[in-house]
Design a protein around this motif. Structure first.
Motif, PDB file in Angstrom:
ATOM      1  N   ARG A   1       8.520  -4.815  -0.593  1.00 47.79           N
ATOM      2  CA  ARG A   1       7.814  -4.116  -1.556  1.00 47.79           C
ATOM      3  C   ARG A   1       7.046  -4.057  -2.614  1.00 47.79           C
ATOM      4  NH1 ARG A   1      13.203  -2.201  -3.566  1.00 47.79           N
ATOM      5  NH2 ARG A   1      13.722  -1.227  -1.804  1.00 47.79           N
ATOM      6  N   ARG A   2       7.274  -5.500  -2.707  1.00 48.54           N
ATOM      7  CA  ARG A   2       6.097  -6.059  -4.067  1.00 48.54           C
ATOM      8  C   ARG A   2       4.983  -6.251  -3.157  1.00 48.54           C
ATOM      9  NH1 ARG A   2       3.247 -10.867  -4.840  1.00 48.54           N
ATOM     10  NH2 ARG A   2       3.110 -11.024  -7.199  1.00 48.54           N
ATOM     11  N   GLU A   3       4.613  -6.193  -2.305  1.00 53.66           N
ATOM     12  CA  GLU A   3       2.848  -6.273  -1.232  1.00 53.66           C
ATOM     13  C   GLU A   3       2.595  -5.164  -1.627  1.00 53.66           C
ATOM     14  OE1 GLU A   3      -0.661  -7.872  -0.294  1.00 53.66           O
ATOM     15  OE2 GLU A   3       0.539  -8.654  -1.014  1.00 53.66           O
ATOM     16  N   ARG A   4       3.187  -4.253  -0.705  1.00 57.64           N
ATOM     17  CA  ARG A   4       3.725  -2.243  -1.080  1.00 57.64           C
ATOM     18  C   ARG A   4       2.965  -2.280  -2.142  1.00 57.64           C
ATOM     19  NH1 ARG A   4       7.850   0.453   0.649  1.00 57.64           N
ATOM     20  NH2 ARG A   4       8.468   0.506  -1.180  1.00 57.64           N
ATOM     21  N   ASP A   5       3.613  -2.264  -3.405  1.00 56.83           N
ATOM     22  CA  ASP A   5       3.592  -1.605  -4.457  1.00 56.83           C
ATOM     23  C   ASP A   5       2.217  -2.154  -5.187  1.00 56.83           C
ATOM     24  OD1 ASP A   5       5.769  -0.585  -5.056  1.00 56.83           O
ATOM     25  OD2 ASP A   5       6.594  -2.135  -6.248  1.00 56.83           O
ATOM     26  N   ARG A   6       1.489  -3.709  -4.773  1.00 53.88           N
ATOM     27  CA  ARG A   6       0.628  -4.023  -5.144  1.00 53.88           C
ATOM     28  C   ARG A   6      -0.808  -4.057  -4.508  1.00 53.88           C
ATOM     29  NH1 ARG A   6      -3.620  -8.124  -4.278  1.00 53.88           N
ATOM     30  NH2 ARG A   6      -2.117  -8.711  -2.266  1.00 53.88           N
ATOM     31  N   LYS A   7      -0.768  -3.433  -3.187  1.00 53.64           N
ATOM     32  CA  LYS A   7      -1.258  -2.878  -2.907  1.00 53.64           C
ATOM     33  C   LYS A   7      -1.728  -1.683  -3.159  1.00 53.64           C
ATOM     34  CE  LYS A   7      -1.602  -4.938   1.679  1.00 53.64           C
ATOM     35  NZ  LYS A   7      -1.133  -4.543   3.341  1.00 53.64           N
ATOM     36  N   GLY A   8      -1.025  -0.345  -3.722  1.00 50.29           N
ATOM     37  CA  GLY A   8      -0.914   1.019  -4.292  1.00 50.29           C
ATOM     38  C   GLY A   8      -1.716   0.351  -6.070  1.00 50.29           C
ATOM     39  N   PHE A   9      -1.557  -0.634  -6.035  1.00 55.06           N
ATOM     40  CA  PHE A   9      -1.424  -1.008  -7.998  1.00 55.06           C
ATOM     41  C   PHE A   9      -3.098  -1.226  -7.371  1.00 55.06           C
ATOM     42  CE2 PHE A   9      -2.645  -3.489 -11.132  1.00 55.06           C
ATOM     43  CZ  PHE A   9      -2.229  -3.238 -12.312  1.00 55.06           C
ATOM     44  N   LEU A  10      -3.654  -2.275  -6.769  1.00 51.87           N
ATOM     45  CA  LEU A  10      -5.121  -2.482  -6.050  1.00 51.87           C
ATOM     46  C   LEU A  10      -5.492  -1.163  -5.800  1.00 51.87           C
ATOM     47  CD1 LEU A  10      -5.078  -6.022  -5.188  1.00 51.87           C
ATOM     48  CD2 LEU A  10      -5.507  -5.475  -6.739  1.00 51.87           C
ATOM     49  N   HIS A  11      -5.486  -0.260  -5.208  1.00 54.26           N
ATOM     50  CA  HIS A  11      -5.731   0.622  -4.840  1.00 54.26           C
ATOM     51  C   HIS A  11      -6.376   1.703  -6.388  1.00 54.26           C
ATOM     52  CE1 HIS A  11      -7.686   4.218  -2.407  1.00 54.26           C
ATOM     53  NE2 HIS A  11      -7.140   5.345  -2.538  1.00 54.26           N
TER      54      HIS A  11
END
Length: 118
Positions: free
Chosen positions: A14-24
């Motif tokens: 979940r953290r990795e998915r949120d991090r990718k969304g944030f970077l996008h």
């Protein structure tokens, strides 16, 4: 212990998915900022250039002078009316363009301020 490991793994995904969304999101924001900066630096407002804005300003001055000159000449009422109407319309267009420029400038400043705060 297995349940805790499963929870940790799930939280990591979940953290990795949120991090990718944030970077996008940051990437999109930076792209928007670059586009606004390019537009601002090029001196254009949409498809208008600084030269176009200068022509509009000069035209407004000419129409104002024509109206003031014709006020004292009999038989020029239609031309005075036309000059006054066109001057009013031109001023309206200029005010709308200036409003768009201010909105774009504020938007770019807000993005810069937010980026500096982050």
């Amino acid at each position: 212990m297995d349940a805790l490991n499963a929870d940790i793994a799930m939280l990591a995904r979940r953290r990795e998915r949120d991090r990718k969304g944030f970077l996008h999101t940051i990437e999109l924001k930076n792209l928007a900022i670059r586009q606004l900066e390019e537009q601002s630096n090029s001196g254009s407002t949409g498809s208008l250039t600084k030269a176009d804005l200068q022509v509009m300003s000069d035209t407004a001055i000419t129409l104002g002078l024509a109206h003031k000159t014709w006020v004292h000449i009999k038989g020029t009422e239609p031309w005075r009316t036309r000059a006054a109407t066109q001057l009013e319309q031109l001023n309206s267009i200029v005010l709308r363009i200036l409003g768009e420029i201010r909105i774009s400038s504020r938007s770019a400043e807000n993005h810069t301020d937010a980026e500096e705060a982050a």
